[in-house]
Design an enzyme around this catalytic site. Structure first.
Site, short mmCIF file in Angstrom:
data_model
loop_
_atom_site.label_atom_id
_atom_site.label_comp_id
_atom_site.label_asym_id
_atom_site.label_seq_id
_atom_site.Cartn_x
_atom_site.Cartn_y
_atom_site.Cartn_z
N GLU A 34 31.02 20.01 -13.69
CA GLU A 34 29.73 20.50 -14.20
C GLU A 34 29.25 21.70 -13.40
O GLU A 34 29.13 21.63 -12.18
CB GLU A 34 28.70 19.37 -14.10
CG GLU A 34 27.29 19.78 -14.47
CD GLU A 34 26.32 18.60 -14.50
OE1 GLU A 34 26.55 17.60 -13.79
OE2 GLU A 34 25.33 18.69 -15.26
N ARG A 92 34.77 14.50 -14.50
CA ARG A 92 33.77 15.41 -15.07
C ARG A 92 33.67 16.61 -14.14
O ARG A 92 33.81 16.48 -12.92
CB ARG A 92 32.40 14.72 -15.20
CG ARG A 92 31.30 15.64 -15.70
CD ARG A 92 30.05 14.89 -16.20
NE ARG A 92 29.29 14.26 -15.14
CZ ARG A 92 29.23 12.95 -14.95
NH1 ARG A 92 29.90 12.13 -15.73
NH2 ARG A 92 28.52 12.45 -13.96
N HIS A 115 26.11 6.43 -15.53
CA HIS A 115 24.94 6.48 -14.65
C HIS A 115 25.12 5.60 -13.41
O HIS A 115 24.19 4.97 -12.94
CB HIS A 115 23.67 6.10 -15.41
CG HIS A 115 23.28 7.14 -16.42
ND1 HIS A 115 22.46 6.89 -17.49
CD2 HIS A 115 23.62 8.45 -16.54
CE1 HIS A 115 22.32 7.99 -18.21
NE2 HIS A 115 23.01 8.94 -17.64
N HIS A 117 22.78 20.55 -21.22
CA HIS A 117 21.34 20.34 -21.37
C HIS A 117 20.61 21.45 -20.63
O HIS A 117 21.18 22.09 -19.74
CB HIS A 117 20.94 18.95 -20.84
CG HIS A 117 21.35 18.66 -19.42
ND1 HIS A 117 20.65 19.13 -18.33
CD2 HIS A 117 22.39 17.97 -18.91
CE1 HIS A 117 21.24 18.71 -17.21
NE2 HIS A 117 22.32 18.02 -17.52
N ASP A 138 0.82 -1.22 0.00
CA ASP A 138 0.00 0.00 0.00
C ASP A 138 0.85 1.27 0.00
O ASP A 138 0.37 2.35 0.28
CB ASP A 138 -0.96 0.00 1.20
CG ASP A 138 -0.22 0.03 2.53
OD1 ASP A 138 1.03 -0.10 2.51
OD2 ASP A 138 -0.87 0.22 3.57
N ASP A 146 22.47 21.09 -10.71
CA ASP A 146 23.11 19.90 -11.27
C ASP A 146 24.62 20.18 -11.32
O ASP A 146 25.07 20.97 -12.15
CB ASP A 146 22.55 19.66 -12.68
CG ASP A 146 23.07 18.38 -13.31
OD1 ASP A 146 23.80 17.62 -12.64
OD2 ASP A 146 22.74 18.14 -14.50
N ASP A 164 28.49 13.67 -8.65
CA ASP A 164 27.51 14.40 -9.46
C ASP A 164 26.23 14.45 -8.65
O ASP A 164 25.53 13.44 -8.51
CB ASP A 164 27.31 13.66 -10.80
CG ASP A 164 26.37 14.40 -11.75
OD1 ASP A 164 25.64 15.32 -11.29
OD2 ASP A 164 26.36 14.05 -12.94
N TYR A 217 36.96 10.33 -19.66
CA TYR A 217 36.83 9.03 -18.97
C TYR A 217 37.87 8.09 -19.53
O TYR A 217 37.90 7.83 -20.74
CB TYR A 217 35.41 8.49 -19.18
CG TYR A 217 34.37 9.53 -18.80
CD1 TYR A 217 33.96 9.69 -17.48
CD2 TYR A 217 33.86 10.41 -19.76
CE1 TYR A 217 33.05 10.69 -17.12
CE2 TYR A 217 32.95 11.41 -19.42
CZ TYR A 217 32.56 11.54 -18.10
OH TYR A 217 31.67 12.53 -17.76
N GLU A 223 29.17 20.58 -18.80
CA GLU A 223 29.69 19.41 -18.11
C GLU A 223 30.57 18.50 -18.96
O GLU A 223 30.23 17.35 -19.23
CB GLU A 223 28.53 18.59 -17.53
CG GLU A 223 27.40 18.28 -18.49
CD GLU A 223 26.31 17.45 -17.81
OE1 GLU A 223 26.66 16.40 -17.24
OE2 GLU A 223 25.14 17.86 -17.86
N HIS A 273 29.35 11.88 -23.95
CA HIS A 273 28.02 12.48 -23.72
C HIS A 273 28.03 13.94 -24.15
O HIS A 273 29.09 14.51 -24.45
CB HIS A 273 27.61 12.34 -22.25
CG HIS A 273 28.59 12.93 -21.27
ND1 HIS A 273 28.67 14.27 -21.02
CD2 HIS A 273 29.53 12.34 -20.46
CE1 HIS A 273 29.60 14.49 -20.10
NE2 HIS A 273 30.16 13.33 -19.75
N HIS A 318 16.92 17.40 -16.48
CA HIS A 318 17.02 17.45 -17.94
C HIS A 318 15.77 18.18 -18.40
O HIS A 318 14.76 17.56 -18.76
CB HIS A 318 17.13 16.05 -18.55
CG HIS A 318 18.42 15.37 -18.19
ND1 HIS A 318 18.63 14.03 -18.31
CD2 HIS A 318 19.58 15.87 -17.72
CE1 HIS A 318 19.86 13.73 -17.91
NE2 HIS A 318 20.45 14.84 -17.55
N1 GLY Z 1 23.23 14.63 -13.25
C1 GLY Z 1 22.74 14.34 -14.51
C2 GLY Z 1 23.45 15.06 -15.54
O1 GLY Z 1 24.52 15.59 -15.30
O2 GLY Z 1 22.99 15.21 -16.64
MN MN Z 2 23.89 17.51 -16.15
MN MN Z 3 25.08 16.15 -13.31
#
Ligand code: GLY
Ligand code: MN
Ligand code: MN
Length: 436
Positions: free
Chosen positions: A399, A397, A246, A359, A41, A274, A263, A388, A384, A355, A366
């Protein structure tokens, strides 16, 4: 709510700008997110639909927002339907909006309980030609799970097949992409809370500490600072785990000589921060780690300068790719000759930087926005870059969150330590303090 009440003029203005985009004789309906079942529940914690929040400031489950600016009944031009509270709900779940509180939060005068939705909506729909429905139009959204807006759309279309159906998605995406000063202040609060959490853990990270212990310190700092929580699942990745983009298991022991990629970002009043930082577990970068770190930092600095009105994300990503290419050659990871001969459609730098650089950021991490349209003042993007290197056992990284202004990029995270010397000094100083 954990956060201070937001000035309702934000939502009043947002609705004004939204309805200007509607065809004549239209109604737009927005629903709260589902309360997602977990097991038995239990539910997962409720998170409001970002679109409904953006247009109403209402942060409660089962709420419905209706805008019908040409409706012949003036009190139905802007309507909120809310879950009617009761003594039973008050005892089991706690406080829910009164009608007066909902008016105060949203600036909408016509507030009804959900029991009236059928009757009132019949009148509104009968006097509308176009119905704007609000499906999830985030480019990265991919899920088979039917959600409230989808179920509602299907239901309405079967009951009212002769109306003309329109999409709210593109209208809201364009509006949400441009942040107002009130929103920027909320995003700055999220960034500042993230800053506090980063400073808190600098003295805590050391060989032998587990990644989840660091995560716990961050969560502690977020909650005591009135953050709603994490804006996304934090990545606390020591050593080679940083190469798993991830990685969220956060269950390894941090070891001497390793780097740790962090991160994480606070969510304040539903607005996201972020951030990524990569720091040495023992407080001191090795020569090679520092060399790669400084390369990533140079790319971040150069990329930030390109987040300006008029640029587009695809063009920007291509430019950043070229800068990264040169850095990777400098680090001995790519050969200039091979880069010259590379297939431009799959450039070699992607082996080490796979990547995107940026964004949209806002109510969602995102965030929604059309990346094919030129950047404009008021937009917020992450910046960011990363390198790697699984064969060397680490990934880096960095960011930050960047606001585009008329005068160029403004880094909302400019106060968060990022220079390697400053990170080393802070780590050394905080460790001294904790030993004393
Ligand atoms: N933390 C997710 C990204 O950097 O896009
Ligand atoms: Mn990000
Ligand atoms: Mn991030």
């Amino acid at each position: 709510m954990k956060y201070d009440l937001i000035d309702k003029n934000l939502f009043i203005e947002n609705r004004k700008r939204f309805v200007k985009n509607l065809l004549p004789e239209s109604v737009a309906v927005l629903n709260s997110n589902d309360e997602m079942p977990r097991n038995g529940d239990g539910n997962f914690p409720f998170r409001q639909s970002s679109d409904l929040f953006y247009l109403s400031g209402i942060d409660q489950e089962q709420s419905v927002l209706v805008m019908a600016p040409d409706c012949p009944v003036p009190e139905y031009r802007e309507v909120l339907f809310l879950r009617k509270t009761s003594e039973l709900i008050a005892v089991w779940e706690g406080h829910k909006y009164t009608k007066e509180e909902a008016r105060n939060a949203s600036g909408i005068q016509s507030v009804y309980w959900l029991e009236d939705v059928q009757t009132i909506m019949t009148t509104i729909l009968n006097h509308s030609k176009n119905i704007y429905l609000n499906l999830n139009e985030n480019d990265r959204f991919s899920s088979d799970v039917p959600y409230r807006e989808l179920r509602y759309s299907n239901e309405l279309k079967s009951k009212y097949p002769n109306h003309n159906y329109q999409r709210s998605g593109p209208v809201i995406a364009d509006l949400r992409a441009i942040k107002s000063p009130v929103e920027i202040a909320l995003m700055q609060s999220a960034a500042d809370i993230t800053d506090s959490a980063f400073r808190r853990i600098l003295g805590f990270i050391s060989p032998g500490v587990f990644e989840y212990e660091i995560e716990a310190e961050i969560t502690h700092e977020f909650l005591r600072s009135r953050a709603t929580g994490h804006a996304y699942t934090p990545i606390i990745a020591s050593g080679a785990s940083a190469n798993i983009l991830h990685y969220t298991t956060n269950n390894n022991e941090c070891r001497d000589g390793e780097l740790i990629l962090l991160d994480f970002g606070a969510e304040y009043a539903n607005y996201a921060a972020d951030m990524t930082r990569t720091v040495p577990v023992n407080g001191k970068f090795t020569k090679r780690q520092r060399e790669v770190y400084e390369a990533v930092l140079r790319v971040m600095r150069a990329a930030t300068k390109m987040l300006v009105a008029g640029n587009t994300i695809p063009k920007y990503h291509e430019e950043v790719g070229k800068i990264m290419e040169q850095e990777l050659i400098g680090l001995g990871l790519l050969k200039a000759e091979e880069v010259k001969r590379q297939n431009e459609k799959s450039p070699l730098y992607k082996k080490y930087f796979m990547h995107g650089t940026s964004h949209f950021l806002g109510l969602d991490v995102h965030d929604i926005g059309d990346k094919y349209k030129p950047m404009q003042a008021g937009m917020v993007f992450t910046c960011e870059p990363g390198i790697y290197i699984p064969e060397e056992g680490f990934g880096i990284r960095i960011e930050n969150d960047i606001l585009i202004t008329k005068n160029g990029p403004d880094d909302l995270m400019k106060n968060i330590p990022v220079e390697p010397d400053e990170i080393e000094e802070l780590m050394a100083r905080q460790r001294e303090l904790s030993i004393q």
